[in-house]
Motif scaffolding. Sequence first.
Motif, PDB file in Angstrom:
ATOM      1  N   HIS A  89       4.649  10.201  -9.373  1.00  0.00           N
ATOM      2  CA  HIS A  89       4.417  11.753  -8.707  1.00  0.00           C
ATOM      3  C   HIS A  89       2.775  11.517  -8.527  1.00  0.00           C
ATOM      4  N   VAL A  90       2.677  11.609  -7.128  1.00  0.00           N
ATOM      5  CA  VAL A  90       0.960  11.937  -6.529  1.00  0.00           C
ATOM      6  C   VAL A  90       0.928  13.164  -6.515  1.00  0.00           C
ATOM      7  N   SER A  91      -0.007  13.487  -7.109  1.00  0.00           N
ATOM      8  CA  SER A  91      -0.507  14.970  -7.041  1.00  0.00           C
ATOM      9  C   SER A  91      -1.312  15.166  -6.046  1.00  0.00           C
ATOM     10  N   ALA A  92      -2.217  14.189  -5.605  1.00  0.00           N
ATOM     11  CA  ALA A  92      -3.158  14.288  -4.486  1.00  0.00           C
ATOM     12  C   ALA A  92      -3.667  12.862  -3.806  1.00  0.00           C
ATOM     13  N   TRP A  93      -3.619  12.784  -2.420  1.00  0.00           N
ATOM     14  CA  TRP A  93      -3.897  11.694  -1.961  1.00  0.00           C
ATOM     15  C   TRP A  93      -5.059  11.867  -0.977  1.00  0.00           C
ATOM     16  N   PHE A  94      -6.182  11.106  -1.213  1.00  0.00           N
ATOM     17  CA  PHE A  94      -7.358  11.537  -0.311  1.00  0.00           C
ATOM     18  C   PHE A  94      -7.554  10.180   0.439  1.00  0.00           C
ATOM     19  N   ILE A  95      -7.841  10.602   1.756  1.00  0.00           N
ATOM     20  CA  ILE A  95      -8.282   9.549   2.950  1.00  0.00           C
ATOM     21  C   ILE A  95      -9.654   9.586   3.116  1.00  0.00           C
ATOM     22  N   THR A  96     -10.232   8.434   3.075  1.00  0.00           N
ATOM     23  CA  THR A  96     -11.748   8.342   3.648  1.00  0.00           C
ATOM     24  C   THR A  96     -11.746   8.302   5.404  1.00  0.00           C
ATOM     25  N   HIS A  97     -10.713   7.345   5.796  1.00  0.00           N
ATOM     26  CA  HIS A  97     -10.809   7.299   7.366  1.00  0.00           C
ATOM     27  C   HIS A  97      -9.675   6.476   7.781  1.00  0.00           C
ATOM     28  N   PRO A  98      -9.402   6.640   9.001  1.00  0.00           N
ATOM     29  CA  PRO A  98      -8.036   6.113   9.310  1.00  0.00           C
ATOM     30  C   PRO A  98      -8.246   4.326   9.950  1.00  0.00           C
ATOM     31  N   HIS A  99      -8.481   3.504   9.077  1.00  0.00           N
ATOM     32  CA  HIS A  99      -8.275   1.922   9.369  1.00  0.00           C
ATOM     33  C   HIS A  99      -7.406   1.320   8.675  1.00  0.00           C
ATOM     34  N   SER A 100      -6.881   0.464   9.170  1.00  0.00           N
ATOM     35  CA  SER A 100      -5.524  -0.154   8.500  1.00  0.00           C
ATOM     36  C   SER A 100      -5.708  -0.783   7.146  1.00  0.00           C
ATOM     37  N   ASP A 101      -6.886  -1.091   6.744  1.00  0.00           N
ATOM     38  CA  ASP A 101      -7.320  -1.881   5.523  1.00  0.00           C
ATOM     39  C   ASP A 101      -7.398  -0.718   4.442  1.00  0.00           C
ATOM     40  N   HIS A 102      -7.189   0.753   4.886  1.00  0.00           N
ATOM     41  CA  HIS A 102      -7.596   1.815   4.020  1.00  0.00           C
ATOM     42  C   HIS A 102      -6.133   2.629   4.007  1.00  0.00           C
ATOM     43  N   VAL A 103      -5.436   2.710   5.334  1.00  0.00           N
ATOM     44  CA  VAL A 103      -4.486   3.804   5.346  1.00  0.00           C
ATOM     45  C   VAL A 103      -3.048   3.072   5.729  1.00  0.00           C
ATOM     46  N   GLY A 104      -3.185   1.718   5.801  1.00  0.00           N
ATOM     47  CA  GLY A 104      -1.890   1.122   6.235  1.00  0.00           C
ATOM     48  C   GLY A 104      -0.815   1.284   5.259  1.00  0.00           C
ATOM     49  N   ALA A 105      -0.826   1.219   4.065  1.00  0.00           N
ATOM     50  CA  ALA A 105      -0.131   1.167   3.108  1.00  0.00           C
ATOM     51  C   ALA A 105       0.382   2.723   2.969  1.00  0.00           C
ATOM     52  N   LEU A 106      -0.351   3.846   3.136  1.00  0.00           N
ATOM     53  CA  LEU A 106       0.215   5.168   2.980  1.00  0.00           C
ATOM     54  C   LEU A 106       1.117   5.259   4.296  1.00  0.00           C
ATOM     55  N   VAL A 107       0.623   4.945   5.398  1.00  0.00           N
ATOM     56  CA  VAL A 107       1.554   5.086   6.511  1.00  0.00           C
ATOM     57  C   VAL A 107       2.884   4.422   6.201  1.00  0.00           C
ATOM     58  N   LYS A 108       2.934   3.106   5.770  1.00  0.00           N
ATOM     59  CA  LYS A 108       4.147   2.497   5.663  1.00  0.00           C
ATOM     60  C   LYS A 108       5.097   3.129   4.569  1.00  0.00           C
ATOM     61  N   ILE A 109       4.329   3.713   3.299  1.00  0.00           N
ATOM     62  CA  ILE A 109       5.205   4.493   2.442  1.00  0.00           C
ATOM     63  C   ILE A 109       5.586   5.882   2.996  1.00  0.00           C
ATOM     64  N   LEU A 110       4.989   6.487   3.797  1.00  0.00           N
ATOM     65  CA  LEU A 110       5.364   7.877   4.459  1.00  0.00           C
ATOM     66  C   LEU A 110       6.622   7.590   5.312  1.00  0.00           C
ATOM     67  N   ASN A 111       6.647   6.340   5.885  1.00  0.00           N
ATOM     68  CA  ASN A 111       7.732   6.192   7.129  1.00  0.00           C
ATOM     69  C   ASN A 111       8.823   5.381   6.300  1.00  0.00           C
ATOM     70  N   ASN A 112       8.940   5.246   4.970  1.00  0.00           N
ATOM     71  CA  ASN A 112       9.962   4.918   4.382  1.00  0.00           C
ATOM     72  C   ASN A 112      10.809   5.689   3.844  1.00  0.00           C
ATOM     73  N   PRO A 113      12.030   6.082   4.337  1.00  0.00           N
ATOM     74  CA  PRO A 113      12.795   7.251   3.878  1.00  0.00           C
ATOM     75  C   PRO A 113      13.299   6.894   2.382  1.00  0.00           C
ATOM     76  N   ASP A 114      13.315   5.651   1.817  1.00  0.00           N
ATOM     77  CA  ASP A 114      13.726   5.557   0.572  1.00  0.00           C
ATOM     78  C   ASP A 114      12.505   5.243  -0.352  1.00  0.00           C
ATOM     79  N   ARG A 115      11.475   5.681   0.156  1.00  0.00           N
ATOM     80  CA  ARG A 115      10.226   5.779  -0.983  1.00  0.00           C
ATOM     81  C   ARG A 115      10.847   6.299  -2.244  1.00  0.00           C
ATOM     82  N   LYS A 116      10.091   5.444  -3.347  1.00  0.00           N
ATOM     83  CA  LYS A 116      10.457   6.073  -4.714  1.00  0.00           C
ATOM     84  C   LYS A 116       9.642   6.822  -5.244  1.00  0.00           C
ATOM     85  N   ILE A 117       8.602   7.207  -4.356  1.00  0.00           N
ATOM     86  CA  ILE A 117       7.465   8.100  -4.987  1.00  0.00           C
ATOM     87  C   ILE A 117       7.374   9.374  -4.238  1.00  0.00           C
ATOM     88  N   THR A 118       6.671  10.306  -5.067  1.00  0.00           N
ATOM     89  CA  THR A 118       6.588  11.515  -4.365  1.00  0.00           C
ATOM     90  C   THR A 118       5.062  11.928  -4.213  1.00  0.00           C
TER      91      THR A 118
END
Length: 326
Positions: free
Chosen positions: A110-139
Amino acid sequence: MKHFSIWKRIAACLLFLNIVLSAFTPEIITPGRTADELVAMRMGIGTSLNIGPGSKLFHGGSLSLLADYDNRQMLSMILQDKDGALVVIDGGWDIDADHLSDVIQSKGGHVSAWFITHPHSDHVGALVKILNNPDRKITIDHVYSSLADQSWYDRVESSRSQMAADLRSALTNLPAESLHTVKKGEEIQIGSIKARVLNDPYLLDATSVNNSSIAYKFFLNNVSILVLGDMGPEAGELLLQETGVSGLKSDIVQMSHHGQYGVNRDVYAAIKPQIALWPCPLWLWNNDNGGGIGSGDWKTLETRQWMQELGVKVNYCIKDGDQIIY
């Protein structure tokens, strides 16, 4: 230019020898020292932070700097307080999503807060993949960022602007009330973790998206952790002017732009950290383009020299795998 290249290699070799030889500096034994204090002396650890062997910086909490999956530079950090509140910063490439998710699950999922510095692939690529996965196991409860208009990313960095658009799209998979645009000076409390927003994005012409990074200063158990994202020299100078030395001073710093061509030395001097977090693989740590230490055009060796001169006591680097501080 040929002579300059030779001197560059000589300087890199001297720095490497200095780093290696410093590990074998003899220790002066002083009567009355405890065993832990002697080990701390060998490690070059100072006394203003309780960093010695067996000590706990965060008293039940932790800071994790996660390693990359495929020998790439990236930034993925997790803070957790003693009661389990979880804060994630950036997250890394899309290929880092599985490891990041596994670590989050191991900490309760369970993630209480997710902070983003800037939208480059080596920083937010994982978050994009997690959010787009309907079967993600985290909240995820809340996401904090400050994005410029999409037209700005398209104008200043058209070859990489799609990631900013992909991030915006992925964020719509969360409820609108979970999404927050941060402002300079804002403070956010997550359990016993406090986050302070140090700047609004600097929309500059030079290395534009990196320089638009949001700097966050986190506090956990009264230990300050400064996250700089990929700020370059220009953004670093603006941050120093706006925030001042007292506002930047921090116990721990994440090395900007993976430890090379980030903020200038004077910014690190103002921060005056005891611990440095290096989100860079071995080749970048050594400025090695395949021809050995110092063979590349990156500035990592120079930055490492700065931090040694500024008195950093401990360096944690993802070249050595996941780095966890308790």
